[in-house]
Scaffold this motif. Structure first.
Motif, mmCIF file in Angstrom:
data_model
loop_
_atom_site.group_PDB
_atom_site.id
_atom_site.type_symbol
_atom_site.label_atom_id
_atom_site.label_comp_id
_atom_site.label_asym_id
_atom_site.label_seq_id
_atom_site.Cartn_x
_atom_site.Cartn_y
_atom_site.Cartn_z
ATOM 1 N N GLY A 194 0.785 -1.224 0.000
ATOM 2 C CA GLY A 194 0.000 0.000 0.000
ATOM 3 C C GLY A 194 0.817 1.274 0.000
ATOM 4 N N THR A 195 2.119 1.171 0.101
ATOM 5 C CA THR A 195 2.923 2.386 0.082
ATOM 6 C C THR A 195 3.341 2.784 -1.325
ATOM 7 N N ASN A 196 2.885 1.987 -2.296
ATOM 8 C CA ASN A 196 3.322 2.243 -3.665
ATOM 9 C C ASN A 196 2.418 3.228 -4.402
ATOM 10 N N CYS A 197 3.014 3.840 -5.381
ATOM 11 C CA CYS A 197 2.300 4.658 -6.353
ATOM 12 C C CYS A 197 2.638 4.094 -7.733
ATOM 13 N N ILE A 198 1.636 3.925 -8.563
ATOM 14 C CA ILE A 198 1.855 3.459 -9.937
ATOM 15 C C ILE A 198 1.413 4.566 -10.879
ATOM 16 N N GLY A 199 2.248 4.874 -11.830
ATOM 17 C CA GLY A 199 1.954 5.967 -12.734
ATOM 18 C C GLY A 199 2.041 5.585 -14.195
ATOM 19 N N TRP A 200 1.365 6.353 -15.022
ATOM 20 C CA TRP A 200 1.487 6.263 -16.476
ATOM 21 C C TRP A 200 2.274 7.475 -16.953
ATOM 22 N N PHE A 201 3.238 7.220 -17.817
ATOM 23 C CA PHE A 201 4.032 8.271 -18.433
ATOM 24 C C PHE A 201 3.924 8.122 -19.946
ATOM 25 N N ARG A 202 4.255 9.195 -20.660
ATOM 26 C CA ARG A 202 4.364 9.085 -22.101
ATOM 27 C C ARG A 202 5.630 9.803 -22.552
ATOM 28 N N CYS B 84 4.177 2.387 -17.950
ATOM 29 C CA CYS B 84 3.764 2.391 -16.551
ATOM 30 C C CYS B 84 5.012 2.201 -15.698
ATOM 31 N N ALA B 85 4.943 2.721 -14.495
ATOM 32 C CA ALA B 85 6.095 2.681 -13.602
ATOM 33 C C ALA B 85 5.599 2.704 -12.172
ATOM 34 N N ILE B 86 6.457 2.265 -11.250
ATOM 35 C CA ILE B 86 6.054 2.160 -9.850
ATOM 36 C C ILE B 86 7.140 2.731 -8.947
ATOM 37 N N VAL B 87 6.717 3.304 -7.842
ATOM 38 C CA VAL B 87 7.655 3.824 -6.853
ATOM 39 C C VAL B 87 7.037 3.654 -5.469
ATOM 40 N N ASP B 88 7.858 3.379 -4.485
ATOM 41 C CA ASP B 88 7.418 3.357 -3.094
ATOM 42 C C ASP B 88 7.527 4.791 -2.576
ATOM 43 N N TYR B 89 6.403 5.396 -2.327
ATOM 44 C CA TYR B 89 6.381 6.825 -1.960
ATOM 45 C C TYR B 89 5.615 7.026 -0.666
ATOM 46 N N GLY B 90 5.689 6.037 0.192
ATOM 47 C CA GLY B 90 5.123 6.206 1.522
ATOM 48 C C GLY B 90 3.621 6.375 1.543
ATOM 49 N N GLY B 91 2.914 5.716 0.623
ATOM 50 C CA GLY B 91 1.465 5.793 0.644
ATOM 51 C C GLY B 91 0.892 6.973 -0.115
ATOM 52 N N PRO C 38 4.038 11.048 -5.930
ATOM 53 C CA PRO C 38 4.704 12.319 -6.204
ATOM 54 C C PRO C 38 3.867 13.136 -7.182
ATOM 55 N N ALA C 39 4.197 14.388 -7.328
ATOM 56 C CA ALA C 39 3.491 15.234 -8.290
ATOM 57 C C ALA C 39 3.544 14.589 -9.672
ATOM 58 N N VAL C 40 2.475 14.755 -10.446
ATOM 59 C CA VAL C 40 2.403 14.123 -11.753
ATOM 60 C C VAL C 40 3.542 14.594 -12.652
ATOM 61 N N ASP C 41 3.978 15.833 -12.472
ATOM 62 C CA ASP C 41 5.036 16.373 -13.331
ATOM 63 C C ASP C 41 6.430 16.136 -12.760
ATOM 64 N N VAL C 42 6.542 15.209 -11.822
ATOM 65 C CA VAL C 42 7.849 14.880 -11.249
ATOM 66 C C VAL C 42 8.758 14.303 -12.327
ATOM 67 N N ARG C 43 10.060 14.418 -12.130
ATOM 68 C CA ARG C 43 10.996 13.817 -13.076
ATOM 69 C C ARG C 43 10.753 12.310 -13.140
ATOM 70 N N TYR C 44 10.849 11.789 -14.334
ATOM 71 C CA TYR C 44 10.496 10.383 -14.540
ATOM 72 C C TYR C 44 11.366 9.463 -13.701
ATOM 73 N N ASP C 45 12.609 9.845 -13.421
ATOM 74 C CA ASP C 45 13.498 8.928 -12.712
ATOM 75 C C ASP C 45 13.213 8.865 -11.220
ATOM 76 N N THR C 46 12.174 9.564 -10.768
ATOM 77 C CA THR C 46 11.682 9.358 -9.410
ATOM 78 C C THR C 46 11.107 7.947 -9.275
ATOM 79 N N TYR C 47 10.552 7.459 -10.372
ATOM 80 C CA TYR C 47 9.993 6.113 -10.395
ATOM 81 C C TYR C 47 11.107 5.107 -10.647
ATOM 82 N N LYS C 48 10.988 3.926 -10.002
ATOM 83 C CA LYS C 48 12.126 3.012 -9.971
ATOM 84 C C LYS C 48 12.023 1.845 -10.933
ATOM 85 N N ASP C 49 10.849 1.356 -11.159
ATOM 86 C CA ASP C 49 10.686 0.192 -12.030
ATOM 87 C C ASP C 49 9.740 0.545 -13.162
ATOM 88 N N TRP C 50 10.086 0.082 -14.356
ATOM 89 C CA TRP C 50 9.362 0.479 -15.562
ATOM 90 C C TRP C 50 9.001 -0.721 -16.424
#
Length: 126
Positions: A29-37, A95-102, A105-117
């Motif tokens: 539950g601490t993860n965030c999953i995002g879509w990037f283009r 799609c990408a995932i990051v552990d961000y403490g539940g 991050p902001a949608v416009d965060v740098r892509y490398d904030t996310y760890k797995d792609w």
């Protein structure tokens, strides 16, 4: 964590596509999953994101009202429903995932904030 996107393709302007992202491995539950283009020659940019616990969603202004991010209850598959597609939506989608403490991050965060792609899926709107 492994992520595999699918569902890309070619569509006419005004049409719809649904992208899927199969997630495997250890997530919680601490993860965030995002879509990037990503446009040719550009860095990946955030489109939408969802917190795995609670399902709070976030969108870039360019897709608000047109795209919907969601996940299944088992948190195995992430979706991006894309409606009223425009030629400027043409890009590779990841799609990408990051552990961000539940949180996410902001949608416009740098892509490398996310760890797995994932490997990406191409969307073409004409």
């Amino acid at each position: 964590v492994q992520l595999v996107e699918s569902g890309g393709g070619s569509v006419q302007a005004g049409g719809s596509l649904t992208l899927s992202c199969e997630v495997s491995g250890s997530i919680d539950g601490t993860n965030c999953i995002g879509w990037f283009r990503q446009y040719p020659g550009k860095e990946r940019e955030g489109v939408a994101a969802i917190v795995t616990l609670g399902g709070t969603t976030y969108y870039d202004d360019s897709v608000t009202g047109r795209f919907t991010i969601s996940k299944d209850s088992a948190e195995i598959t992430l979706y991006l429903q894309m409606n009223n597609l425009k030629p400027e939506d043409t890009a590779w989608y990841y799609c990408a995932i990051v552990d961000y403490g539940g949180r996410c991050p902001a949608v416009d965060v740098r892509y490398d904030t996310y760890k797995d792609w994932g490997q990406g899926t191409q969307v073409t709107v004409s």
